[in-house]
Design an enzyme around this catalytic site. Sequence first.
Site, PDB file in Angstrom:
ATOM      1  N   ASP A  35       0.880  -1.160   0.000  1.00 48.37           N
ATOM      2  CA  ASP A  35       0.000   0.000   0.000  1.00 48.37           C
ATOM      3  C   ASP A  35       0.931   1.226   0.000  1.00 48.37           C
ATOM      4  O   ASP A  35       2.147   1.098   0.173  1.00 48.37           O
ATOM      5  CB  ASP A  35      -0.883  -0.041   1.243  1.00 48.37           C
ATOM      6  CG  ASP A  35      -1.754   1.192   1.385  1.00 48.37           C
ATOM      7  OD1 ASP A  35      -2.334   1.627   0.378  1.00 48.37           O
ATOM      8  OD2 ASP A  35      -1.827   1.728   2.509  1.00 48.37           O
ATOM      9  N   ASP A  65      -0.169   5.058   1.168  1.00 46.62           N
ATOM     10  CA  ASP A  65      -0.424   5.963   2.292  1.00 46.62           C
ATOM     11  C   ASP A  65      -0.375   5.207   3.619  1.00 46.62           C
ATOM     12  O   ASP A  65      -0.980   4.136   3.762  1.00 46.62           O
ATOM     13  CB  ASP A  65      -1.796   6.632   2.132  1.00 46.62           C
ATOM     14  CG  ASP A  65      -1.835   7.582   0.943  1.00 46.62           C
ATOM     15  OD1 ASP A  65      -0.753   8.026   0.503  1.00 46.62           O
ATOM     16  OD2 ASP A  65      -2.942   7.868   0.443  1.00 46.62           O
TER      17      ASP A  65
END
Length: 346
Positions: A107, A109
């Site tokens: 991922d 963020d």
Amino acid sequence: MPFSCFPSNLSFVLTEHEAYVFHWTTDNVPSFRSPDGSREQNSHAAKQTTLLTAQFPKSNPQVPNCRPYFSLLVITRRLVRTNIEPRVTMSQIANEGKHEKILLAFDFDHTIINDNSDTYVTKLAPNGKIPPEIKALYSDQGWTLFMSEIFRYLHSNKTTPKQILECMTEISFSPGMVDLLTTLDQTKAEAIVISDANYIFIDHILTFHGLKDRINKIFTNPAKFNNEGRLELEMYHVQDSCSLSTVNLCKGQILESYIEERAKENVIFTHIAFVGDGENDFCPSLRLSPKDFVFPREGYSLVKHIEKMKAEQGLHIKANIHTWKSGLDILKILSDKVPLLVQPSL
């Protein structure tokens, strides 16, 4: 042991699966007998080797025509027909030309970077605040629409592309994440990003900090600055097959598609590691196997969501789960579990 020790015409099988039978001739010259009965004489012998110790029972269905009750130690320096190739197994044929690697899927963020790039940019709004009518557009299924309106609002208040990009460079990386990305041996591992942010932000942050070449591919919502300087977003895709994911981004589908795509290019991933923090990282984690790894960030929602989905819906992650505080935690676990994953120290 001299050849004269052996009785004439003694035959035995080199292994249960070899196509040739070693045959001892009356003149003590070793040869191979092929399945069709023809004899290949020892005119090509040249290779030094130790053959084997062979011991066969009275009856062995896997060794046809085996003579009863004899054991034999054969040590010789001459192996007949050195041009006879070893048998190639079906697994070797299947993997011929394949390149085995490890896949790390991240991922972005609160995983690679230590903040949410989409919400961080709102500091550029007047007084750093977004109007209530725009906030009302937010929903788990409508993040892209929500962010599109934020960028429209920023543009209407004279925020420039340069200001937005400079804002992105202020965001720090999560602890140890730069070390993780730069230490991976890229001949043995691939790293991809699957994120519900947008391409402009991710690409600029990685490029600015010199890390773009450490990522093999970025999967996220397409974005571009239009001729007027407003940042425009599109959905990565529109899907309704996965109820665990948002309509615009199923990370599990993206991960599986990438694995299939690389397999067609003769790259096979022996282990897969997914690194994330949020609830939308549950779907890809659920699709991994017992030999794979899931790394939920400690103190973030994915840790509790994994337990919740297991308790309430019986959705159990098969992969090895390890929480992390730093990218170095991930590096240590993978280095211990997957040999030769990191670059050798100079």
